[in-house]
Every structure is written in C-alpha cells, then in structure tokens.
Motif scaffolding. Structure first.
Motif, PDB file in Angstrom:
ATOM      1  N   ARG A 256      -6.535 -12.724  45.506  1.00 46.76           N
ATOM      2  CA  ARG A 256      -7.234 -14.720  44.702  1.00 46.76           C
ATOM      3  C   ARG A 256      -6.247 -14.217  43.392  1.00 46.76           C
ATOM      4  NH1 ARG A 256     -12.042 -18.847  45.213  1.00 46.76           N
ATOM      5  NH2 ARG A 256     -10.696 -20.539  44.090  1.00 46.76           N
ATOM      6  N   SER A 257      -6.192 -12.873  43.090  1.00 46.40           N
ATOM      7  CA  SER A 257      -6.265 -12.926  41.134  1.00 46.40           C
ATOM      8  C   SER A 257      -4.951 -13.107  41.710  1.00 46.40           C
ATOM      9  CB  SER A 257      -7.008 -12.110  40.435  1.00 46.40           C
ATOM     10  OG  SER A 257      -6.395 -11.167  41.025  1.00 46.40           O
ATOM     11  N   LEU A 258      -3.574 -12.743  41.991  1.00 40.63           N
ATOM     12  CA  LEU A 258      -2.206 -12.312  42.154  1.00 40.63           C
ATOM     13  C   LEU A 258      -1.974 -13.378  42.401  1.00 40.63           C
ATOM     14  CD1 LEU A 258      -2.065  -8.753  43.726  1.00 40.63           C
ATOM     15  CD2 LEU A 258      -2.030  -9.342  41.777  1.00 40.63           C
ATOM     16  N   ARG A 259      -2.419 -14.723  42.851  1.00 40.91           N
ATOM     17  CA  ARG A 259      -1.823 -15.496  43.341  1.00 40.91           C
ATOM     18  C   ARG A 259      -1.538 -16.523  42.147  1.00 40.91           C
ATOM     19  NH1 ARG A 259      -6.041 -20.220  46.132  1.00 40.91           N
ATOM     20  NH2 ARG A 259      -6.198 -18.116  48.005  1.00 40.91           N
TER      21      ARG A 259
ATOM     22  N   SER B 272      -0.431 -21.453  31.009  1.00 44.37           N
ATOM     23  CA  SER B 272      -2.374 -20.877  32.095  1.00 44.37           C
ATOM     24  C   SER B 272      -3.674 -20.976  30.845  1.00 44.37           C
ATOM     25  CB  SER B 272      -2.162 -19.850  32.739  1.00 44.37           C
ATOM     26  OG  SER B 272      -3.889 -19.308  33.839  1.00 44.37           O
ATOM     27  N   ASP B 273      -5.273 -21.495  31.370  1.00 47.54           N
ATOM     28  CA  ASP B 273      -5.788 -21.368  30.603  1.00 47.54           C
ATOM     29  C   ASP B 273      -6.862 -20.170  31.010  1.00 47.54           C
ATOM     30  OD1 ASP B 273      -6.535 -21.771  33.566  1.00 47.54           O
ATOM     31  OD2 ASP B 273      -7.159 -24.180  32.484  1.00 47.54           O
ATOM     32  N   LYS B 274      -5.920 -19.288  31.985  1.00 49.00           N
ATOM     33  CA  LYS B 274      -7.126 -17.618  32.213  1.00 49.00           C
ATOM     34  C   LYS B 274      -6.403 -16.869  31.065  1.00 49.00           C
ATOM     35  CE  LYS B 274      -6.957 -19.035  37.034  1.00 49.00           C
ATOM     36  NZ  LYS B 274      -6.670 -18.816  38.640  1.00 49.00           N
ATOM     37  N   HIS B 275      -7.754 -16.339  30.928  1.00 45.01           N
ATOM     38  CA  HIS B 275      -7.412 -14.284  30.112  1.00 45.01           C
ATOM     39  C   HIS B 275      -7.228 -13.547  30.688  1.00 45.01           C
ATOM     40  CE1 HIS B 275      -9.373 -17.788  27.280  1.00 45.01           C
ATOM     41  NE2 HIS B 275     -10.289 -18.072  28.501  1.00 45.01           N
ATOM     42  N   ASP B 276      -6.924 -13.501  31.287  1.00 41.11           N
ATOM     43  CA  ASP B 276      -6.491 -11.698  32.444  1.00 41.11           C
ATOM     44  C   ASP B 276      -4.590 -11.927  31.582  1.00 41.11           C
ATOM     45  OD1 ASP B 276      -4.549 -14.125  34.326  1.00 41.11           O
ATOM     46  OD2 ASP B 276      -5.985 -13.602  35.714  1.00 41.11           O
ATOM     47  N   GLU B 277      -4.213 -10.923  32.590  1.00 46.55           N
ATOM     48  CA  GLU B 277      -2.579 -10.284  32.138  1.00 46.55           C
ATOM     49  C   GLU B 277      -2.496 -11.193  32.529  1.00 46.55           C
ATOM     50  OE1 GLU B 277      -5.222  -7.920  33.200  1.00 46.55           O
ATOM     51  OE2 GLU B 277      -5.766  -6.835  31.470  1.00 46.55           O
ATOM     52  N   ILE B 278      -2.023 -11.820  33.650  1.00 50.50           N
ATOM     53  CA  ILE B 278      -0.510 -12.642  34.438  1.00 50.50           C
ATOM     54  C   ILE B 278      -0.912 -13.701  33.122  1.00 50.50           C
ATOM     55  CG2 ILE B 278      -0.416 -13.979  36.163  1.00 50.50           C
ATOM     56  CD1 ILE B 278      -1.835 -12.099  38.148  1.00 50.50           C
ATOM     57  N   ALA B 279      -2.162 -14.377  32.964  1.00 48.28           N
ATOM     58  CA  ALA B 279      -2.101 -15.597  32.211  1.00 48.28           C
ATOM     59  C   ALA B 279      -1.395 -15.321  31.049  1.00 48.28           C
ATOM     60  CB  ALA B 279      -3.376 -16.089  31.756  1.00 48.28           C
TER      61      ALA B 279
END
Length: 398
Positions: free
Chosen positions: A152-155, A178-185
């Motif tokens: 799901r985090s890869l979506r 994106s408002d997230k804080h991971d590397e994809i964001a």
C-alpha cells in the motif's frame, strides 16, 4: 526469470513469499521435532512399564493393573481381540518377546516373556500444539499485514509513474504533490516542483514566440499595403509575393511551436500522395514551379495524414533539395508506399541523424528544416531515409 523480478513490487513479493515459506518449513519442522521427541520418550516409558511389570510379577506373581491405569495403559482381556492382535503381530513378523505396533489406530504393546504374555493398549497421545499453532498463526498474520502495508505504501509510486507517463505525452496540467513524509513523497514533491518550473518555462516561451509573431504581422501587413501603392505592376507582384511568403513562414513557425511543445492534435484524413505533393509545391510560392520540380507518378497511393503538417514536410524537403541542388531542379517520385525526393548535388557530410538536431551548424547544414520534418513524421509514425546514388541525393518518406 530474473527480468520477471526486476520491479520493486516483484522483489517485495519474492521476499515475503520466501519469508512465509521459511515460516511454514519452520512450523512443520518444529511439529515433527515435537512428535519425534514425544515418540522417543513414549518408547522409553513403554520399556520402563515392561520392566516394571516383569519385576513386579516376579515378586507378587500378578500384574499391577493399578500401575497400568496410572500410566494410562490398559490390559486387553477380550480373548477375541487378543487372537486378532496376536495374528496381526505374527503376520508382520513382530511376534517377539517385546514389540510395539499400531492396530486399528490403537498403540499395542506385546510383552511375551517366560513368565507371562500380555497385550497392552497405550492410550497416551501427544498433546495438540495449540500454543505453537497460535504463535505461528499470529506471526503469519503479522507478515501478511506487513506485506499489505508495504504494498500500500508503494501505491503512490504507481500513481506517480502514471502521472510521469501522462507528462511525457505532453499533458503539463498534472499535480503530484504529496503531504506524506516518506521517500516516495519526497520524489513526488520534487517532480511536482520540476513540472511547475517546466510549465512556467514553456508558457513564457510560448508567450515570447507568440508576441514576436504578432509583432511581425503588423509590419508585414503594412508592407503589403505599401506594395499595393507601387506604380510598377511587376514590382508590386514581387513585393506582394515576398510579404505573402513572410506571412506563410510566420504561420509555419506557429505550427512548429505547437508541435515542439506537444500541444498539437493531428487531424488525420486519407489523401492521395500526388495531391499532397501538388499542395506542397504551391507552398513554395515560386514562379513557374514546373521548371523547378518534376513529378513522376509510378503508382499513386493513399496516405492518412494531417494535410497542413504533411504538406509542410514535403515543402521543407523540396525547399532544401532546391537550395542544395547543383542544377536547381528536383524530381519527386511517387511509388506504391513511398515518396522519393531527388536532386543532383554533393552527398551529406554527416549521417542523416545529425541533421535532425535543431539548428544544426555544420557547413552546408540544413538548419531547422530536417528537425521540423523529423518532428512531424514522428507524430505521423512515418520515417525519413537518405541515400546517395550516382551523384544524386535521395530522401525517402515511407
């Protein structure tokens, strides 16, 4: 096989599949180990029971049934059953002084010594490993939940890929912040920033080009009006032709700007190649075009194209052919599925691909001409080839 696992999603699936497989192997192995350990202890207990009964019988002359009951072992007294069990042990070659076997899902112990002969049923069974099953089930579910959480985090990565694909097709109106804080964001936000910068650059470029073209049209319109006032009819026609040519060039630049900015929709319709060539010759706006361009129709054919763009391709090829021809004459050959544009002259100094670059600056280079041709043919899914034969340059549109 390795190409199949080249994607990140496939690698994650492989890692989790191997983890679950190893977990299953560990679970089955632990269960088998427990059963093997139980069988070992059970066999030792059965031999201990046999020795105890023998020594007890030597002392008292009877069987200690109370002890057997305490060990969850019962003495088989039914004569018919005893006969059946005895026959079973004899058939299996286990009718000895001491033997253990399974008869009708019952664990039977045979004690046959010089004092007595007994058939005992061992009712002890290994305990069901509920705790172990519970632990392994919890671990299994945690791994499954972890897998879905990672997938799901890869979506957002898949969504970002689709937006990048849309962007590469020319659609600049995309939002991928994106408002997230991971590397994809972080990647999505940087790409969104890049898209905004590119959008602003393209808009400023388009505005600049359109402003220049708009400003050029005013003096051209004034020039045309002034040319109408010339007393000499021949000079008037010549000036009028020059300004028409300039006006046509501005329109062509507008089309080129749209094509290179990927902001153009093809209007594909079927046309005869001969009609397209005739229209392209008209765009040259030269006097007596028949003395400059000869058309040879071996076999005419229908081509699905955008009329304005394709005629611009042929017109540019004719323009270049005339410009670099030693005798100022071009031959156009239409044959089945291709169009040849032939002129006498020197061969190209470099491979054709080099001339596809915009503003090619080699001596005798073709400037923007072939860059425009290549760009338009690409969106038509057509090709341009070149060969030099017997002192002639031959460009083939296929």
């Amino acid at each position: 096989m390795f190409n199949h696992f080249s994607s990140l999603r496939s690698k994650i699936k492989l890692v989790f599949s191997i983890t679950l497989l190893l977990l299953a192997i560990l679970f089955i192995g632990s269960i088998k180990y427990d059963y093997a350990k139980y069988d070992e202890l059970n066999e030792a207990r059965e031999r201990a029971i046999s020795h105890y009964l023998y020594h007890y019988y030597l002392k008292t002359g009877k069987i200690d049934e109370a002890y057997l009951e305490s060990q969850n072992v019962s003495l088989i007294k039914d004569k018919a059953k005893v006969i059946q069990i005895e026959r079973y042990f004899k058939e299996k070659g286990k009718y000895k002084k001491y033997a253990v076997d399974t008869f009708r899902l019952q664990r039977i112990i045979l004690i046959n010594n010089d004092r007595f002969k007994l058939f005992l049923e061992n009712k002890n069974r290994p305990k069901y490993p509920l705790k172990r099953i519970a632990v392994f089930t919890i671990v299994f579910l945690l791994i499954i939940l972890l897998y879905f959480w990672v997938i799901r985090s890869l979506r957002p990565l898949s969504e970002l890929k689709n937006k990048i694909k849309t962007f590469s097709e020319g659609n600049l109106n995309i939002q991928c912040a994106s408002d997230k804080h991971d590397e994809i964001a972080e990647v999505a936000n940087e790409f969104d920033h890049a898209v905004n910068m590119i959008r602003e650059l393209l808009q400023s470029r388009q505005l600049f080009l359109r402003a220049i073209m708009h400003e050029l049209k005013t003096p051209i319109a004034k020039g045309r009006l002034m040319s109408e006032m010339l007393p000499d009819e021949k000079s008037k026609q010549r000036m009028h032709s020059i300004f028409e040519r300039l006006n046509l060039l501005i329109d062509e630049f507008a089309k080129i700007e749209k094509i290179t900015s990927k902001n153009f929709k093809l209007k594909l319709k079927p046309y005869k190649m001969s009609d397209l060539v005739e229209a392209s010759i008209d765009l040259l706006m030269v006097e007596n075009p028949g003395r400059l361009v000869s058309i040879e129709i071996k076999k005419d054919y229908i081509v699905k194209s955008d009329f304005e763009l394709f005629t611009l391709v042929v017109k540019n090829l004719l323009d270049n052919a005339l410009k670099y021809s030693t005798d100022k004459h071009v031959i156009v050959v239409i044959d089945s599925d291709h169009l040849d544009i032939i002129n006498k002259g020197e061969a190209l100094k470099e491979p054709l691909e080099e001339y596809f670059k915009p503003f090619h600056t080699s001596k005798g280079g073709l400037g923007l001409g072939l860059y425009i041709v290549k760009s338009i043919l690409d969106i038509h899914k057509m090709t341009l080839a070149y060969r030099y034969e017997e002192g002639k340059n031959i460009f083939t549109v296929r």
